[in-house]
Design an enzyme around this catalytic site. Sequence first.
Site, PDB file in Angstrom:
ATOM      1  N   ASP A 154       0.641 -70.089  98.459  1.00 30.14           N
ATOM      2  CA  ASP A 154      -0.288 -70.053  99.586  1.00 30.14           C
ATOM      3  C   ASP A 154      -0.002 -68.846 100.478  1.00 30.14           C
ATOM      4  OD1 ASP A 154      -1.952 -70.492 101.688  1.00 30.14           O
ATOM      5  OD2 ASP A 154      -1.363 -72.553 102.030  1.00 30.14           O
ATOM      6  N   ASP A 156      -6.864 -65.858 101.491  1.00 29.80           N
ATOM      7  CA  ASP A 156      -5.989 -67.028 101.433  1.00 29.80           C
ATOM      8  C   ASP A 156      -5.993 -67.642 100.043  1.00 29.80           C
ATOM      9  OD1 ASP A 156      -4.495 -69.277 101.954  1.00 29.80           O
ATOM     10  OD2 ASP A 156      -5.998 -70.255 103.202  1.00 29.80           O
TER      11      ASP A 156
END
Length: 442
Positions: free
Chosen positions: A85, A296
């Site tokens: 992430d 992201d």
Amino acid sequence: MATLLLPFLFLIFLSQSPISLSIRPNHPHPLPSKPKSLIFPLKTRSIPPSSLPSSPNKLRFHHNVTLTVSLSVGTPPQNATMVLDTGSELSWLRCATSSPLSFNPYASSSFSSIPCSSPTCVSQARDLPIPATCEKSSKKCHVALSYSDASTSEGSLSSDLFRLGDMSASPSPIRTTFGCMTSAFDSALDPTATTGLLGMNRGALSFVTQTETRRFSYCISDRDSSGVLLIGSTNLPFMLPLNYTPFVQINLPLPYFDRVAYSVQLDGIRVGSTQLPIPKSVLLPDHTGAGQTMVDSGTQFTFLLGDPYNILRTEFLRQTEGILTPLNEPDYVFQGAFDLCFRVPEGKPVPVYVPSVALVFKGAEMVVAGERLLYKVPGEKRGGDGVWCFTFGNSDLVPISAYVIGHHHQQNVWVEYDLENGRVGFAPVKCDVASQKLGLTL
């Protein structure tokens, strides 16, 4: 994945400087570039519906697919599968003594808890969206994380030895600060297959910062679960040149601007050959910091603020009239943010004449085409038709005060995070082919 209010994104990536002493790649040899680059398999993992929360109202939206990388943690090493992430800072593991998919800190001789008085707790945790606190009884540094999908995790700040790759990794691992979480409710984690989350943004406690990584990249296939994570320079002979766009940096502390995210400037959006009439001012962060654009890997789909989203929605509907059949159910909103859905006959692909959507940045663009524009909603049928929803969501419905480019739209794109030069690079690539050429087996 986006965090609530302050820093919106949460997870990790790795470094350009040679770290072969501490990480052993799956590939038997470093890539022929200077400085050394290391490669690892990156896996696309689907989250089964049975792993999602029993209460549909607990999460604002959830993740059906995540990106995972294998590590080993502790002494002796314990295997861990972690979600990659780039929108998060703190890496964390589920900690328990009995679960096979948790990290057992009591079984690791190299594990240590971080006390409240430690500089790590007092100062290095400054970039976390929720400040660290002190557990009164144990005097441990307590951390709590909260994300925009209402996911939460809570535990104590700790440290242990991390090794990327399998359990036979280098005997010189990296001592890493992470959250040892005793409570975790996270839509990005499949509790039957993943152990935690690897934070890859630019914060003081991210895995990238702790390993002094200056450049990393990845690609994700749209055909299978194969992917590539590369730490170091992207000098691959079969790749097209990367087009770069610079980081957007605001040094003033603003309530809705995440200063450690991979923030870039979205200049415009194009549907087919039509440039959308979106004022440039709408695409810039405002005086509160709301409206930044973040890349992201921890968020699945892409979110746009309300006004630009509605302009895109209207134009996509106009250009697909007669090609796609709208669902025409005003009350149906997939995952609370995706309100443009269509009926597609079961067993048939998305029509080839669907127009592409291009996200235009300064110096680069990302083109989303074909089935990446639509997502088949699991279990939803209307007669003989499946329900497919537009993969751009309305941030205002979540709510997220930002534009977020999720990993679904990064499929078959080589994405490089160049911290040394303050930029993100994009290049089209067939990721399943790249994975084969690099000798990765998943």
